[in-house]
Write an enzyme that holds these catalytic residues in place. Structure first.
Site, PDB file in Angstrom:
ATOM      1  N   CYS A  77     -16.207  41.063  15.792  1.00  0.00           N
ATOM      2  CA  CYS A  77     -16.533  42.282  15.059  1.00  0.00           C
ATOM      3  C   CYS A  77     -17.919  42.785  15.475  1.00  0.00           C
ATOM      4  CB  CYS A  77     -16.522  42.005  13.547  1.00  0.00           C
ATOM      5  SG  CYS A  77     -17.754  40.799  13.024  1.00  0.00           S
ATOM      6  N   CYS A  93     -20.773  40.397  15.038  1.00  0.00           N
ATOM      7  CA  CYS A  93     -20.931  39.447  16.138  1.00  0.00           C
ATOM      8  C   CYS A  93     -21.732  40.080  17.277  1.00  0.00           C
ATOM      9  CB  CYS A  93     -19.566  38.998  16.649  1.00  0.00           C
ATOM     10  SG  CYS A  93     -18.488  38.251  15.409  1.00  0.00           S
ATOM     11  N   ASP A 131     -28.482  71.994  43.321  1.00  0.00           N
ATOM     12  CA  ASP A 131     -29.158  72.139  44.593  1.00  0.00           C
ATOM     13  C   ASP A 131     -28.240  72.974  45.495  1.00  0.00           C
ATOM     14  OD1 ASP A 131     -30.994  71.584  46.762  1.00  0.00           O
ATOM     15  OD2 ASP A 131     -29.456  70.234  47.517  1.00  0.00           O
ATOM     16  N   ASP A 148     -27.278  65.945  46.161  1.00  0.00           N
ATOM     17  CA  ASP A 148     -26.549  65.071  47.071  1.00  0.00           C
ATOM     18  C   ASP A 148     -26.941  63.609  46.919  1.00  0.00           C
ATOM     19  OD1 ASP A 148     -28.994  64.886  48.269  1.00  0.00           O
ATOM     20  OD2 ASP A 148     -28.487  66.021  50.054  1.00  0.00           O
ATOM     21  N   ASP A 177     -32.545  64.831  46.749  1.00  0.00           N
ATOM     22  CA  ASP A 177     -32.778  65.366  45.411  1.00  0.00           C
ATOM     23  C   ASP A 177     -33.092  64.259  44.406  1.00  0.00           C
ATOM     24  OD1 ASP A 177     -32.188  68.155  45.987  1.00  0.00           O
ATOM     25  OD2 ASP A 177     -30.138  67.481  46.286  1.00  0.00           O
TER      26      ASP A 177
END
Length: 783
Positions: free
Chosen positions: A24, A27, A466, A672, A676
């Site tokens: 659960c 836990c 870009d 890319d 960038d």
């Protein structure tokens, strides 16, 4: 990353553990806290669905066996843990093996034993009521024996784990169920051994409770298994064996035994076993399973192939580039598994609530018991069905059908409170949806780095792109040739000279020459003039120069007025114009013509941008390119001038992103994944569009494999749908407990006579968890 983790800027060494025994959300929270308390652990994120723990270790504090102290710390709490090998040779093939190791047979056996005991117990109850002609089954001592067997055999793991977690100060679902079963059993045992207390015996109740709990967990496990199907399909992309070329023959070998440099033979219908390069042959391959790209890939000598691609036509000779553990499939699976272990910020609150939930429920159960034993039965005496004197013999009753003493009534309702509470649903609400969503995305060629990325992507309102390599193909192509010139002559001369250089335009000219089937001419004494062009002696033509038209003008080459107008028009449209000139024997140069080259927009860019606009996103273009090419591309894609920015330095891109983020509006950046990197890192969600290189995977939050821009709106829609499922699951989980817990505590008993029996409570608890998992699986349906 979640708020309780350290900033991602601090490097950590990742470690992935398989943790068994979690049931659960409580836990989950206790395991995280125990891991974070260990020396050298900076981050910890636990996934209940996959039963994994992603641990970020301090690189400066790593020991020879960094996982061993963590495993021992969890073992002290009753959880068994093991390191998941992310670098083993059989890495992509280990998923199915791990699924088999979950212990289906053991779970099935426990369930069958519990259900058989449950059937026997119910039959005895019916025999006692006279509805079955089997008097021996009504013997209360026989039912005591059955209940004892149920708790000692299939129920012992729940009792042991519940006690161990409670002793460690982190009670969970097993603690609640164990308390319910144990209290019902002990009260019945007291009633059997000391009839004078006037309690009823209800030995069938712990048996029924256990049967429903194990049934619910078994069904839940089956549903959980379905959530990993997408990842399992990725694992199957890498075959078990490959054909190793040895001399004139081939020998089947295990994929894990392959090493770089080995030669392989790939037959039609086989999948590429590891990342390889084509040495000989030509064929087409289906790469849709990896990138989502529907068009087949034409492979010839020199072409690199990713593991998992399906060979469609003819045989190929391959050279192994990377072993199986470093293949594209292995990297994708490792990324997805790591992503599924990283939780979304919304889950942090849920786990905190679930971590304290079991304690609150035990206090509520204790309060319920004391209230109905000491106060409730006196305030509303009609809730007791008969006088206690009727059962001084300790006869067998069914808890929840009739309570005849205040003590039994309080015990009945407190057990129902313990059992009906469901921290499981709270713990599963977020990771089930995140796991299904990230798995579906991976199958479509989109990789989310974690649940935190999915949540951030679902909230994006602004998305910057870009230009070069993102909205455009990233490779210049010949767009047009001076109408007054011969294209074949111009391209042949320009390509022959450009073959001597690595200028970005060289590839475009050489590619066009290949398309026109023009042979390259012999060139000697080639000279490059930086920023202007190059010159060389070309066999049969004399001195040839290729470069900027302005350079040739300055050198005395005449350019006609019509050619100047064409040159100006092409540059206004964003093209780069190259001039070609030849010198005669007297040294007089004459212009042969002009060539316009540009970077074409991706075919799917207009459609992708239209979809993103329809989703309500504001778009922008941030480019370091010149104004003319940016404006020309924007006109093609329908981007208005106010959304454009050109000639930007990296720092200026960062400033634009920070400005757009004002007002706490999440901002995404699409690039890319290589040049960038700063902008991708600065954005709330960095999206890399490329071929899934390791650089892109390391840089971006979301990686689009292949070259498809339309995968971006698909990924963002999937992120929104995933978070919608998360919210639905959380509403259900919290709402279920808010509604059912008061009913179990007896709120409706005085006025309506509604009593929630423990078996029914156990069934509701199981159905709550199953509902959460099944709702997440609905993500797989088509829109």
């Amino acid at each position: 990353m979640p708020s309780d983790l350290e900033p991602a800027a601090q490097p950590v060494a990742p470690l992935l553990l398989d943790v068994e025994g979690m049931k659960c959300g409580g836990c989950v929270r206790s395991v995280e806290q125990r891991l974070l308390a260990q020396p050298g652990v900076r981050q910890a994120s636990v996934n209940l669905l996959n039963r994994t723990a992603w641990v970020g270790l301090d690189p400066q504090a790593i020991t020879a066996e960094p996982a061993q102290p963590l495993i021992e710390a969890l073992a002290a709490m009753g959880y068994s843990a093991a390191v998941r090998d992310l670098d083993g040779d059989d890495r992509p093939l280990s998923l199915e093996e791990r699924r088999q190791q979950v212990g289906w047979w053991q779970r099935w056996r426990q369930l069958m034993v519990a259900l058989l005991l449950l059937l026997f117990s119910v039959s005895g109850h019916l025999a006692e009521a006279g509805q079955l002609p089997l008097a021996p089954l009504a013997d209360i001592r026989l039912h005591a024996l059955v209940a004892t067997a149920a708790l000692l055999l299939p129920g012992s793991p729940i009792l042991v784990q519940g006690w161990r977690s409670a002793w460690a100060g982190a009670p969970g679902m097993d603690t609640l169920v164990g308390l319910g079963m144990g209290s019902a059993y002990l009260a019945s045992l007291v009633a059997l051994l000391w009839p004078a207390v006037g309690w009823q015996c209800f030995f069938n109740e712990p048996v029924m409770l256990l049967g429903f709990v194990l049934m619910g967990r078994f069904l839940e496990e089956r549903a959980r298994f379905r959530t990993g199907r997408a990842l399992q399909e990725l694992a199957r992309l890498q075959p078990d064996e490959a054909l190793l070329v040895l001399g004139d023959g081939v020998e089947p070998v295990r994929v894990g035994a392959l090493r770089p440099g080995d030669r392989l033979r790939l037959l039609p219908g086989d999948r590429v076993p590891v990342d390889s390069r084509v040495l000989d042959g030509q064929s087409t391959l289906d790469v849709s399973s990896l990138t989502g790209e529907p068009l087949p890939l034409l492979a010839a000598a020199g072409q690199e192939l990713a593991a998992g691609a399906l060979n469609l036509q003819s045989s190929l000779e391959l050279e192994v580039l990377r072993p199986g553990r470093e293949s594209a499939v292995a990297r994708i699976i490792a990324l997805v598994e790591g992503a599924q272990a990283r939780k979304a910020p919304i889950q942090t609150l849920t786990d905190r609530v679930a971590g304290r939930f079991s304690v609150v429920v035990m206090l509520l159960a204790a309060g319920t018991f004391l209230f109905w034993w000491l106060i409730g039965a006196q305030l509303w005496p009609h809730v007791l069905s008969a006088a206690p004197s009727m059962h001084l013999h300790g006869g067998h009753r069914s808890l929840g059908l009739a309570a005849e003493t205040p003590f039994v009534l309080g015990l009945q309702l407190s057990i129902a409170v313990l059992v009906v509470a469901c921290p499981c649903a709270l713990g599963l609400a977020t990771p089930t949806a995140i796991t299904v969503g990230s798995g579906l995305a991976a199958r479509s060629g989109v990789l989310f780095r974690g649940g935190d990325v999915i949540e951030a992507a679902s909230r994006l309102r602004t998305l910057f792109f870009d230009k070069t390599g993102t909205l455009t193909v990233g490779r210049p192509t010949v767009r047009a040739v001076d109408p007054g010139a011969s294209e074949a002559v111009l391209i042949q001369l320009a390509a022959s000279l450009e073959a001597q250089t690595r200028h970005p335009l060289a590839h475009a000219l050489l590619q066009r020459a290949q398309q026109l089937e023009l042979p390259l001419l012999d060139v000697r004494e080639a000279r490059t003039l930086a920023g202007d062009g190059l010159s060389a002696e070309v066999e049969g033509h004399g001195l040839c120069r290729v470069g900027r038209p302005a350079w040739l003008l300055e050198d005395g080459v005449a350019i006609a007025e019509e050619q100047r107008r064409w040159w100006t028009e092409q540059e206004a449209q964003g093209s780069t114009v190259v001039a070609v000139a030849l010198s005669d024997a007297a040294g007089v140069s004459q212009l042969q013509g002009l060539i316009a080259l540009d970077d074409q927009a991706r075919e799917d860019a207009p459609g992708a941008l239209a979809q993103l606009r329809a989703m309500g996103l504001a778009l922008g273009l941030l480019s370091g390119d010149r104004q003319a090419p940016v404006q020309h591309l924007a006109a093609q894609l329908g981007l208005p001038p106010e959304e454009l920015a050109w000639e930007l330095l990296p720092q200026q891109k960062l400033d634009r992103i920070d400005h757009a983020r004002q007002g706490f509006s999440p901002v995404g950046m699409v690039g890319d994944g290589i040049n960038d990197a700063p902008a991708l890192a600065a954005a709330d969600v960095g999206i890399a569009v490329g071929t899934g290189t390791q650089i892109a995977i390391d840089t971006a939050d979301l990686v689009v494999l292949g070259e498809r821009l339309d995968a971006i709106p698909m990924a963002l829609r999937l992120a929104r749908r995933t978070m919608a499922k998360v919210r639905q699951n959380l509403i259900w989980a919290f709402g279920y407990n808010l509604v059912v817990l008061p009913i179990a505590a007896g709120v409706l008993l005085p006025g309506f006579g509604v009593v929630l029996s423990p078996p029914l409570a156990a069934l509701l608890m199981a159905m709550s968890s199953i509902t959460v998992v099944m709702n997440a699986l609905l993500l797989g349906r088509n829109d």
